[in-house]
Design a protein around this motif. Structure first.
Motif, PDB file in Angstrom:
ATOM      1  N   ALA A 105     -10.142  42.168  56.157  1.00 27.78           N
ATOM      2  CA  ALA A 105     -10.152  40.577  56.742  1.00 27.78           C
ATOM      3  C   ALA A 105      -8.791  40.131  57.018  1.00 27.78           C
ATOM      4  O   ALA A 105      -8.482  39.278  57.935  1.00 27.78           O
ATOM      5  CB  ALA A 105     -11.113  39.696  56.060  1.00 27.78           C
ATOM      6  N   ARG A 106      -7.825  40.300  56.105  1.00 30.36           N
ATOM      7  CA  ARG A 106      -6.738  39.827  56.333  1.00 30.36           C
ATOM      8  C   ARG A 106      -5.775  40.387  57.482  1.00 30.36           C
ATOM      9  O   ARG A 106      -5.146  39.512  58.061  1.00 30.36           O
ATOM     10  CB  ARG A 106      -5.788  40.124  55.155  1.00 30.36           C
ATOM     11  N   SER A 107      -6.017  41.745  57.906  1.00 31.94           N
ATOM     12  CA  SER A 107      -5.306  42.251  58.955  1.00 31.94           C
ATOM     13  C   SER A 107      -5.765  41.885  60.186  1.00 31.94           C
ATOM     14  O   SER A 107      -5.376  42.515  61.247  1.00 31.94           O
ATOM     15  CB  SER A 107      -4.829  43.436  58.510  1.00 31.94           C
ATOM     16  N   LEU A 108      -7.073  41.666  60.060  1.00 32.73           N
ATOM     17  CA  LEU A 108      -7.834  41.465  61.337  1.00 32.73           C
ATOM     18  C   LEU A 108      -7.322  40.572  62.377  1.00 32.73           C
ATOM     19  O   LEU A 108      -7.202  41.097  63.466  1.00 32.73           O
ATOM     20  CB  LEU A 108      -9.345  40.807  60.981  1.00 32.73           C
ATOM     21  N   VAL A 128      -0.307  35.204  70.164  1.00 41.38           N
ATOM     22  CA  VAL A 128       0.827  34.817  69.173  1.00 41.38           C
ATOM     23  C   VAL A 128       0.305  34.050  68.081  1.00 41.38           C
ATOM     24  O   VAL A 128       0.541  34.556  66.730  1.00 41.38           O
ATOM     25  CB  VAL A 128       2.063  34.332  69.848  1.00 41.38           C
ATOM     26  N   THR A 129      -0.617  33.120  67.948  1.00 42.64           N
ATOM     27  CA  THR A 129      -1.134  32.384  66.939  1.00 42.64           C
ATOM     28  C   THR A 129      -1.706  33.316  66.181  1.00 42.64           C
ATOM     29  O   THR A 129      -1.799  33.192  65.012  1.00 42.64           O
ATOM     30  CB  THR A 129      -2.204  31.267  67.483  1.00 42.64           C
ATOM     31  N   LEU A 182      -0.198  37.316  59.691  1.00 44.41           N
ATOM     32  CA  LEU A 182       1.062  37.388  58.900  1.00 44.41           C
ATOM     33  C   LEU A 182       1.002  36.505  57.767  1.00 44.41           C
ATOM     34  O   LEU A 182       1.119  36.928  56.516  1.00 44.41           O
ATOM     35  CB  LEU A 182       2.226  37.439  59.638  1.00 44.41           C
ATOM     36  N   VAL A 183       0.539  35.302  57.944  1.00 47.64           N
ATOM     37  CA  VAL A 183       0.616  34.420  56.820  1.00 47.64           C
ATOM     38  C   VAL A 183      -0.460  34.755  55.868  1.00 47.64           C
ATOM     39  O   VAL A 183      -0.443  34.846  54.729  1.00 47.64           O
ATOM     40  CB  VAL A 183       0.027  33.168  57.420  1.00 47.64           C
ATOM     41  N   ASN A 195       0.576  34.913  43.626  1.00 46.32           N
ATOM     42  CA  ASN A 195       2.063  35.071  43.869  1.00 46.32           C
ATOM     43  C   ASN A 195       2.522  34.631  45.059  1.00 46.32           C
ATOM     44  O   ASN A 195       2.723  35.520  45.999  1.00 46.32           O
ATOM     45  CB  ASN A 195       2.167  36.401  43.586  1.00 46.32           C
ATOM     46  N   LEU A 196       2.728  33.489  45.297  1.00 48.86           N
ATOM     47  CA  LEU A 196       3.061  32.962  46.727  1.00 48.86           C
ATOM     48  C   LEU A 196       4.300  32.880  46.843  1.00 48.86           C
ATOM     49  O   LEU A 196       5.120  31.918  46.961  1.00 48.86           O
ATOM     50  CB  LEU A 196       2.588  31.283  46.841  1.00 48.86           C
ATOM     51  N   SER A 197       5.252  34.170  47.092  1.00 47.08           N
ATOM     52  CA  SER A 197       6.529  33.974  47.173  1.00 47.08           C
ATOM     53  C   SER A 197       6.930  34.253  48.730  1.00 47.08           C
ATOM     54  O   SER A 197       6.832  35.397  49.321  1.00 47.08           O
ATOM     55  CB  SER A 197       7.003  35.032  46.485  1.00 47.08           C
ATOM     56  N   VAL A 198       7.019  33.096  49.602  1.00 53.97           N
ATOM     57  CA  VAL A 198       6.989  33.579  51.025  1.00 53.97           C
ATOM     58  C   VAL A 198       7.345  32.657  52.007  1.00 53.97           C
ATOM     59  O   VAL A 198       7.609  31.596  51.780  1.00 53.97           O
ATOM     60  CB  VAL A 198       5.730  34.033  51.413  1.00 53.97           C
ATOM     61  N   LEU A 199       7.041  33.472  53.189  1.00 57.51           N
ATOM     62  CA  LEU A 199       7.101  33.002  54.444  1.00 57.51           C
ATOM     63  C   LEU A 199       5.990  31.789  54.803  1.00 57.51           C
ATOM     64  O   LEU A 199       5.003  32.084  55.114  1.00 57.51           O
ATOM     65  CB  LEU A 199       6.987  34.051  55.308  1.00 57.51           C
TER      66      LEU A 199
END
Lengths: 298, 276
Positions: free
Chosen positions: A66-69, A112-113, A119-120, B42-46
């Protein structure tokens, strides 16, 4: 649910059933509704049942996917936009002149969003730490002479810690007595049984003194880094995290866990609340028992 | 019967971390480590942020989805010439992307480590604290302590504990004012009996409690306005231990998805205390 008893009463007019030529008349039927009183049994639950949320279940089980979706979706759409341009023969020029390019630009912006969101999400993935099985023996030692209410309260505290947190060992010392030592305990070298808590040594050690002085909970998130480790020899050698909870100013609860940084802030808050409760209960018991003893001394 | 209305010290929300400001035109992305408040993260980031306090950037994809989606539609309807196929294709792609972006914050809520919504206290209504007078002092004390701790350590705003039919109610409830405490207890008891909560056999968790539930039975309106999560924990009965007490524990919160697995485990532990 109300029970409805519907009675149908048919009373024949003529009790003589033999060879009766006259038609028997029936009195009108009576419907009797009786609602049985449900005061003894609880009324059955009349309310909504929780529905399953398939999306939530899927995502909780496939967290990485789900995170990389969003990244895959954003990347694929980026390529799709370019592909669309080349296939239809329009030059890939990113200006806002024609409505085609405007639509493409907007789609690119959304792609892009999505990429950035993916990525976040990947970057804030919590590090999963594996729990370490404590090496030792199971033990349950409760000091004798305590009333059952106190013992059940201590055992309740242990059960709560065991179920809700990563706690594997619990030791409670109060008023100079080790009241309970339960869970995994370090194996002593002489016999195969657990190491008994040396209360006096514990109370003279710097760990205990420090906690008593600060009157605040102390959370040792990674016990191997802590030099005062040697003062807690009764805990299994590979205990990962320890919470030292003072019980008022007369006692301490030592809670050992099997995961580094395994106790969350919510756990800490709950443990300190339970510590206050235990202090209140134990304090009252010990004051009462001391009051019983002192008249005899006089 | 000791009853008092308490001002409860609710958890103060975490102090906002100092965030980097940004210039009006460009957006800058800063990399830094944060001290996290939950030890397991572990929130070390962007971390991309506008630096405006109170603005939740995790909802940004949703706003962008709405904004860009409406621009796409505007573009479509303001096109003068007949629209050719490639444009229709990109618009379809753009609209589906917009729909996906709108759904992103919802998906993000279920990921591990997501931030739980903070509770908001109801503006109207008073806090109540009612305990039945038919129970012993030690049980009263336990109930008072348990309700206080539940209100303090979870995002609960209303809690109700029932042990063998005797109730303890605390927090913000939708009950008539100007009622004597004894009458209030009986009023709650009647409402609870109507719903039949004592008969619940397993835990019930409604993370998105909706107002339309009220349609099923008018008694649910004892819950305060703005309730979003509801959790009912029965005192589990075991046929091998008939001397254990029965009852249930109900907590409600104004935050959605307020009770994580850990919270529910702790609430279960509190319920065990009253099982006897």
């Amino acid at each position: 649910m109300e029970a409805r008893i519907i009675l149908q009463i048919q009373i024949p007019w003529n009790p003589n059933h033999k060879f009766s030529r006259r038609p028997s008349l029936y009195l009108p039927r009576f419907f009797i509704r009786a609602s049985s009183s449900t005061s003894q049994k609880p009324r059955s639950y009349r309310g909504p049942k929780p529905s399953k949320n398939l999306v939530a279940d899927f995502i909780s089980r496939n967290d990485d996917l789900a995170r990389s979706l969003p990244i895959y979706v954003g990347g694929a759409s980026l390529l799709a936009v370019l592909f669309n341009r080349t296939v239809s023969g329009i030059a890939p020029v990113a200006d806002a002149s024609s409505s085609q390019s405007r639509a493409d630009l907007l789609a690119l912006g959304l792609a892009v969003t999505n990429l950035l969101t993916g990525l976040v999400w990947l970057s804030i993935r919590p590090k999963s730490i594996t729990p370490v099985n404590p090496e030792g023996v199971e033990c349950k030692v409760v000091v004798s002479g305590l009333p059952t209410t106190i013992v059940s309260e201590l055992l309740w505290a242990w059960e709560s810690f065991k179920v809700a947190t990563c706690c594997k060992s619990l030791v409670i010392v109060y008023n100079g007595i080790c009241l309970i030592q339960i869970g995994m305990v370090a194996e002593s070298t002489e016999d195969k049984k657990g190491v008994i808590v040396n209360t006096d040594k514990l109370m003279q050690g710097s760990v205990y003194q420090g906690v008593m002085k600060s009157k605040a909970q102390s959370y040792l998130a990674n016990l191997s880094l802590y030099p005062g480790r040697s003062e807690l020899p009764f805990l299994p050698a590979n205990t990962q995290a320890v919470i030292l909870q003072p019980l008022g100013d007369k006692g301490i609860a030592v809670i050992g866990g099997n995961t580094i940084r395994g106790f969350t802030s919510s756990d800490q808050a709950w443990i300190s609340s339970i510590g206050e409760k235990l202090d209140a209960t134990l304090g009252r018991y010990f004051i009462d028992s001391a009051a019983e003893v002192s008249p005899e001394k006089d | 019967m000791s009853i008092r209305i308490c001002n409860l010290p609710f958890n103060s929300s975490f102090a906002p971390q100092p965030r980097a400001r940004i210039s009006s035109r460009s957006t800058r992305v800063f990399a830094r480590t944060e001290n996290d408040t939950q030890q397991q993260l572990n929130l070390s980031v962007l971390r991309f942020t506008f630096g405006i306090p109170g603005l939740d950037e995790s909802y940004l994809p949703r706003w962008l989805g709405y904004g860009f989606g409406s621009l796409l539609l505007l573009n479509h309807f303001s096109a003068s010439a007949p629209i050719n196929e490639p444009q229709l294709r990109s618009e379809a792609l753009g609209l589906s992307l917009a729909a996906f972006s709108i759904a992103l914050p919802y998906i993000g809520k279920f990921l591990k480590g997501s931030v739980v919504e903070q509770r908001t206290l109801p503006e109207e209504g008073e806090q109540v604290f009612v305990i039945s007078s038919n129970i012993g002092d030690s049980l009263k004390e336990d109930l008072a302590w348990a309700t206080y701790v539940l209100l303090r350590n979870t995002s609960t705003i209303a809690v109700l504990i029932s042990v063998e039919g005797e109730l303890c109610i605390r927090g913000y409830w939708n009950c008539p004012d100007q009622m004597l405490k004894a009458q209030l207890h009986d009023w709650f008891k009647k409402k609870v009996d109507e719903i039949g909560l004592a008969d619940v056999k397993e835990t019930l968790y409604f993370p998105q409690y909706e107002v339309w539930f009220i349609g099923s039975s008018a008694s649910w309106d004892i819950l305060p306005n703005g309730t979003r999560s509801l959790f009912v924990q029965p005192l589990i009965q075991d046929i091998n231990e008939p001397q254990k007490m029965d009852g249930f524990l109900l907590v409600a919160s104004t935050a959605g998805y307020a009770y994580s697995d850990k919270d529910r485990a702790w609430i279960g532990a509190m319920a065990e205390k009253f099982r006897g």
